[in-house]
Structure formats: C-alpha cells, structure tokens
Design a protein around this motif. Sequence first.
Motif, PDB file in Angstrom:
ATOM      1  N   TYR A  23       0.824  -1.206   0.000  1.00  0.00           N
ATOM      2  CA  TYR A  23       0.000   0.000   0.000  1.00  0.00           C
ATOM      3  C   TYR A  23       0.862   1.260   0.000  1.00  0.00           C
ATOM      4  CZ  TYR A  23      -4.171  -2.781   1.054  1.00  0.00           C
ATOM      5  OH  TYR A  23      -5.199  -3.675   1.002  1.00  0.00           O
ATOM      6  N   LEU A  24       1.890   1.290   0.854  1.00  0.00           N
ATOM      7  CA  LEU A  24       2.738   2.468   0.942  1.00  0.00           C
ATOM      8  C   LEU A  24       3.538   2.678  -0.345  1.00  0.00           C
ATOM      9  CD1 LEU A  24       4.025   2.161   4.623  1.00  0.00           C
ATOM     10  CD2 LEU A  24       2.378   3.804   3.711  1.00  0.00           C
ATOM     11  N   ALA A  25       3.966   1.581  -0.967  1.00  0.00           N
ATOM     12  CA  ALA A  25       4.699   1.703  -2.233  1.00  0.00           C
ATOM     13  C   ALA A  25       3.817   2.301  -3.320  1.00  0.00           C
ATOM     14  CB  ALA A  25       5.226   0.333  -2.664  1.00  0.00           C
ATOM     15  N   SER A  26       2.514   2.031  -3.249  1.00  0.00           N
ATOM     16  CA  SER A  26       1.612   2.562  -4.275  1.00  0.00           C
ATOM     17  C   SER A  26       1.551   4.086  -4.232  1.00  0.00           C
ATOM     18  CB  SER A  26       0.207   1.977  -4.094  1.00  0.00           C
ATOM     19  OG  SER A  26      -0.401   2.447  -2.901  1.00  0.00           O
ATOM     20  N   TYR A  27       1.691   4.674  -3.037  1.00  0.00           N
ATOM     21  CA  TYR A  27       1.722   6.134  -2.944  1.00  0.00           C
ATOM     22  C   TYR A  27       2.895   6.695  -3.741  1.00  0.00           C
ATOM     23  CZ  TYR A  27      -1.614   6.204   0.984  1.00  0.00           C
ATOM     24  OH  TYR A  27      -2.715   6.091   1.781  1.00  0.00           O
ATOM     25  N   GLY A  28       4.072   6.114  -3.491  1.00  0.00           N
ATOM     26  CA  GLY A  28       5.257   6.603  -4.174  1.00  0.00           C
ATOM     27  C   GLY A  28       5.195   6.411  -5.675  1.00  0.00           C
ATOM     28  N   LEU A  29       4.730   5.234  -6.114  1.00  0.00           N
ATOM     29  CA  LEU A  29       4.670   4.962  -7.549  1.00  0.00           C
ATOM     30  C   LEU A  29       3.667   5.868  -8.245  1.00  0.00           C
ATOM     31  CD1 LEU A  29       4.819   1.054  -7.468  1.00  0.00           C
ATOM     32  CD2 LEU A  29       6.632   2.625  -8.177  1.00  0.00           C
ATOM     33  N   LEU A  30       2.493   6.041  -7.642  1.00  0.00           N
ATOM     34  CA  LEU A  30       1.459   6.873  -8.258  1.00  0.00           C
ATOM     35  C   LEU A  30       1.885   8.331  -8.289  1.00  0.00           C
ATOM     36  CD1 LEU A  30      -1.347   7.075  -9.467  1.00  0.00           C
ATOM     37  CD2 LEU A  30      -2.288   7.222  -7.150  1.00  0.00           C
ATOM     38  N   GLY A  31       2.393   8.827  -7.163  1.00  0.00           N
ATOM     39  CA  GLY A  31       2.828  10.226  -7.124  1.00  0.00           C
ATOM     40  C   GLY A  31       3.987  10.493  -8.057  1.00  0.00           C
ATOM     41  N   ALA A  32       4.967   9.576  -8.091  1.00  0.00           N
ATOM     42  CA  ALA A  32       6.118   9.749  -8.973  1.00  0.00           C
ATOM     43  C   ALA A  32       5.693   9.728 -10.438  1.00  0.00           C
ATOM     44  CB  ALA A  32       7.156   8.657  -8.707  1.00  0.00           C
ATOM     45  N   GLY A  33       4.731   8.866 -10.777  1.00  0.00           N
ATOM     46  CA  GLY A  33       4.244   8.820 -12.157  1.00  0.00           C
ATOM     47  C   GLY A  33       3.572  10.123 -12.568  1.00  0.00           C
ATOM     48  N   VAL A  34       2.779  10.689 -11.668  1.00  0.00           N
ATOM     49  CA  VAL A  34       2.109  11.951 -11.974  1.00  0.00           C
ATOM     50  C   VAL A  34       3.124  13.077 -12.124  1.00  0.00           C
ATOM     51  CG1 VAL A  34       0.514  13.704 -11.092  1.00  0.00           C
ATOM     52  CG2 VAL A  34      -0.054  11.276 -10.882  1.00  0.00           C
TER      53      VAL A  34
ATOM     54  N   TYR B 235       1.275   6.632   6.282  1.00  0.00           N
ATOM     55  CA  TYR B 235       0.057   6.749   5.468  1.00  0.00           C
ATOM     56  C   TYR B 235      -0.375   8.205   5.271  1.00  0.00           C
ATOM     57  CZ  TYR B 235      -0.870   1.757   5.023  1.00  0.00           C
ATOM     58  OH  TYR B 235      -0.797   0.422   4.681  1.00  0.00           O
ATOM     59  N   PRO B 236      -0.515   9.020   6.323  1.00  0.00           N
ATOM     60  CA  PRO B 236      -0.869  10.426   6.074  1.00  0.00           C
ATOM     61  C   PRO B 236       0.212  11.181   5.312  1.00  0.00           C
ATOM     62  CG  PRO B 236      -0.423  10.040   8.407  1.00  0.00           C
ATOM     63  CD  PRO B 236      -0.544   8.702   7.758  1.00  0.00           C
ATOM     64  N   LEU B 237       1.483  10.808   5.512  1.00  0.00           N
ATOM     65  CA  LEU B 237       2.539  11.435   4.719  1.00  0.00           C
ATOM     66  C   LEU B 237       2.380  11.089   3.239  1.00  0.00           C
ATOM     67  CD1 LEU B 237       5.666  10.899   7.017  1.00  0.00           C
ATOM     68  CD2 LEU B 237       4.418  13.030   6.582  1.00  0.00           C
ATOM     69  N   GLY B 238       1.973   9.855   2.973  1.00  0.00           N
ATOM     70  CA  GLY B 238       1.697   9.463   1.589  1.00  0.00           C
ATOM     71  C   GLY B 238       0.547  10.248   1.008  1.00  0.00           C
ATOM     72  N   ASP B 239      -0.470  10.539   1.831  1.00  0.00           N
ATOM     73  CA  ASP B 239      -1.592  11.350   1.352  1.00  0.00           C
ATOM     74  C   ASP B 239      -1.141  12.759   0.998  1.00  0.00           C
ATOM     75  OD1 ASP B 239      -3.490   9.353   1.596  1.00  0.00           O
ATOM     76  OD2 ASP B 239      -3.872   9.811   3.704  1.00  0.00           O
TER      77      ASP B 239
ATOM     78  N   LEU C  17      -7.354  10.599  -8.991  1.00  0.00           N
ATOM     79  CA  LEU C  17      -6.460  11.064  -7.938  1.00  0.00           C
ATOM     80  C   LEU C  17      -7.235  11.721  -6.804  1.00  0.00           C
ATOM     81  CD1 LEU C  17      -3.595  12.560 -10.134  1.00  0.00           C
ATOM     82  CD2 LEU C  17      -3.491  10.480  -8.755  1.00  0.00           C
ATOM     83  N   ALA C  18      -8.253  12.506  -7.166  1.00  0.00           N
ATOM     84  CA  ALA C  18      -9.051  13.191  -6.152  1.00  0.00           C
ATOM     85  C   ALA C  18      -9.820  12.189  -5.291  1.00  0.00           C
ATOM     86  CB  ALA C  18     -10.009  14.179  -6.816  1.00  0.00           C
ATOM     87  N   VAL C  19     -10.456  11.206  -5.930  1.00  0.00           N
ATOM     88  CA  VAL C  19     -11.219  10.199  -5.184  1.00  0.00           C
ATOM     89  C   VAL C  19     -10.299   9.386  -4.277  1.00  0.00           C
ATOM     90  CG1 VAL C  19     -12.559   8.069  -5.415  1.00  0.00           C
ATOM     91  CG2 VAL C  19     -13.101  10.042  -6.854  1.00  0.00           C
ATOM     92  N   THR C  20      -9.139   9.002  -4.800  1.00  0.00           N
ATOM     93  CA  THR C  20      -8.184   8.227  -4.003  1.00  0.00           C
ATOM     94  C   THR C  20      -7.688   9.031  -2.808  1.00  0.00           C
ATOM     95  OG1 THR C  20      -7.461   7.013  -5.970  1.00  0.00           O
ATOM     96  CG2 THR C  20      -5.998   6.972  -4.061  1.00  0.00           C
ATOM     97  N   THR C  21      -7.375  10.307  -3.032  1.00  0.00           N
ATOM     98  CA  THR C  21      -6.880  11.152  -1.949  1.00  0.00           C
ATOM     99  C   THR C  21      -7.941  11.360  -0.874  1.00  0.00           C
ATOM    100  OG1 THR C  21      -5.413  12.318  -3.495  1.00  0.00           O
ATOM    101  CG2 THR C  21      -5.844  13.377  -1.388  1.00  0.00           C
ATOM    102  N   VAL C  22      -9.177  11.663  -1.300  1.00  0.00           N
ATOM    103  CA  VAL C  22     -10.263  11.873  -0.334  1.00  0.00           C
ATOM    104  C   VAL C  22     -10.527  10.603   0.465  1.00  0.00           C
ATOM    105  CG1 VAL C  22     -12.738  12.323  -0.125  1.00  0.00           C
ATOM    106  CG2 VAL C  22     -11.346  13.735  -1.632  1.00  0.00           C
ATOM    107  N   THR C  23     -10.503   9.451  -0.199  1.00  0.00           N
ATOM    108  CA  THR C  23     -10.723   8.184   0.498  1.00  0.00           C
ATOM    109  C   THR C  23      -9.617   7.902   1.492  1.00  0.00           C
ATOM    110  OG1 THR C  23     -11.839   7.327  -1.487  1.00  0.00           O
ATOM    111  CG2 THR C  23     -11.169   5.731   0.174  1.00  0.00           C
ATOM    112  N   ASP C  24      -8.369   8.170   1.092  1.00  0.00           N
ATOM    113  CA  ASP C  24      -7.250   7.975   2.010  1.00  0.00           C
ATOM    114  C   ASP C  24      -7.382   8.871   3.234  1.00  0.00           C
ATOM    115  OD1 ASP C  24      -6.087   6.077   0.425  1.00  0.00           O
ATOM    116  OD2 ASP C  24      -4.675   7.436  -0.538  1.00  0.00           O
TER     117      ASP C  24
ATOM    118  N   ASP D 141     -13.540   1.000   1.144  1.00  0.00           N
ATOM    119  CA  ASP D 141     -13.039   0.208   0.019  1.00  0.00           C
ATOM    120  C   ASP D 141     -13.728   0.598  -1.288  1.00  0.00           C
ATOM    121  OD1 ASP D 141     -11.228  -1.186   1.540  1.00  0.00           O
ATOM    122  OD2 ASP D 141     -12.601  -2.838   1.973  1.00  0.00           O
ATOM    123  N   VAL D 142     -14.987   1.039  -1.188  1.00  0.00           N
ATOM    124  CA  VAL D 142     -15.710   1.471  -2.391  1.00  0.00           C
ATOM    125  C   VAL D 142     -15.020   2.680  -3.015  1.00  0.00           C
ATOM    126  CG1 VAL D 142     -17.903   2.345  -3.275  1.00  0.00           C
ATOM    127  CG2 VAL D 142     -17.886   0.557  -1.521  1.00  0.00           C
ATOM    128  N   GLY D 143     -14.543   3.589  -2.170  1.00  0.00           N
ATOM    129  CA  GLY D 143     -13.833   4.759  -2.685  1.00  0.00           C
ATOM    130  C   GLY D 143     -12.550   4.384  -3.383  1.00  0.00           C
TER     131      GLY D 143
END
Length: 229
Positions: free
Chosen positions: A16-27, A82-86, A114-121, A142-144
């Motif tokens: 889960y934490l790696a996904s923050y870095g990969l998604l943010g780095a890709g953007v 997790y909040p740092l990833g957000d 990105l907005a939905v993922t961030t709000v859900t996090d 989980d729906v978010g």
Amino acid sequence: SWSAPPPFPDPSDAVYLASYGLLGAGVLAMVRTRRSGSDRAAFLDAAILTTGVAVPAAVFVIAPMTADTSLSTLGKVVASAYPLGDVFLLAALARLLTSAGARNSSYRLLMSALAVTTVTDVAWNVLVAMSGDVNPDRRWIDVGWLTGYLLMTAAANRPSMVLVAEPVPPTDMQPFGRRRIAAMAVGLLLPPTVLAVEGLGGGTVAWPVIATGAAVMSVLVLLRFVDLF
C-alpha cells in the motif's frame, strides 16, 4: 464468531505504501513532460497548498499515532507513513492541476481518480485517528478506493491519454487566476485554523509544527509574489 484483528503492520502495508510513491512519482513525471521550460510559479502554488494541508495532517493525525502507546515503534512509523503518503499524493495532484497542457477526457478522468483516491485515504486516516483503531471497519471506504482504481483504468484506456503528457509552448502556460488564488488562500488559512481548533478544544497545541508550517508558507508566498513583478 469472534476473530482476532489482523496484525499491524503486516506485509500488505508495504504494498500500500509503495503505491503512494509509484502513483505520485508517475504523476510528477507526467508534469515534467507537460511543461515547456521553467514553471516555478505552478510549483510554488502547489507547494503552498500542500504545506498548508501538511500542518493539520501532522497535528491531528500523525501526532496522535506517534503518542499511541499500544503501537510498536514500527507500527508508529508505518501508521504515520500513510498520512505522509496522502500529503505527497495531494502534492502531485496539485502540481498536475496547476500545470499547463491538455484538458481532455483522459485528463479529467485521471484528476478524478487522484481526487477520489486522496479523499478516500484522508477519510481512512481520519477514521483511524478518531477511533484509535489501526484496523477499523473500512468496507465503505473500500468502495472509494475501488472507484479511484476504475477511474484511473478508464483514463489510461482512452486514446486521448497520449496527449495528456504532451509538452505545451510557453504561450499556453496558465495565468495567475482565481483558482490559484483560492488554493493559496486555503493553504494560508489552514495553519491558523488548526491553531484555533487546538486552542478551543483544550488540546496540547503543537506550536512547533504550526510555526514551522506558517514560516515555510510565508517564504513560499513571498517567492510567489516576487514572480509577479
């Protein structure tokens, strides 16, 4: 029948934490290909908003987790990550929003994902902070997350996606408009709002965090106004 809660942290947290870095780095990599030349103004706008959001995240989410005596040292580190990833994900979202480039259907779907993922996090982190339970019932959350994944998949599969990362000429760079002013205002108001909430609630005022955030934002705003002259 009763079952013991899953251990925290466990190996899935690393994914889960790696996904923050990969998604943010890709953007952010996409943002670099969209711009033409220097884009310091857009960077400063995004940094002001991100710094403002980092203050309440540190005071209301990270601080209670680090003070939780039921968590191990590793648990505190993972819970705080997790909040740092957000915050990092929000920085990437703000940076993409302030960058010039195509505003087609793929871009809108990507921004929505990105907005939905961030709000859900953020909702999950707030739930953990309020309940004190690192493994709360998150079925509705989980729906978010699933919605964010579906929106991102839809964005990637549209033919217009190839245009999202295309560079733009300097004449197409976005001006200092109302949206950027609103983002700066939100960022500037967050630290004093946190101070007021902490004071009215009778909590321990995390003045070093608030003072540091306010100082950093003051420098960023000063640099932003220098660019206007």
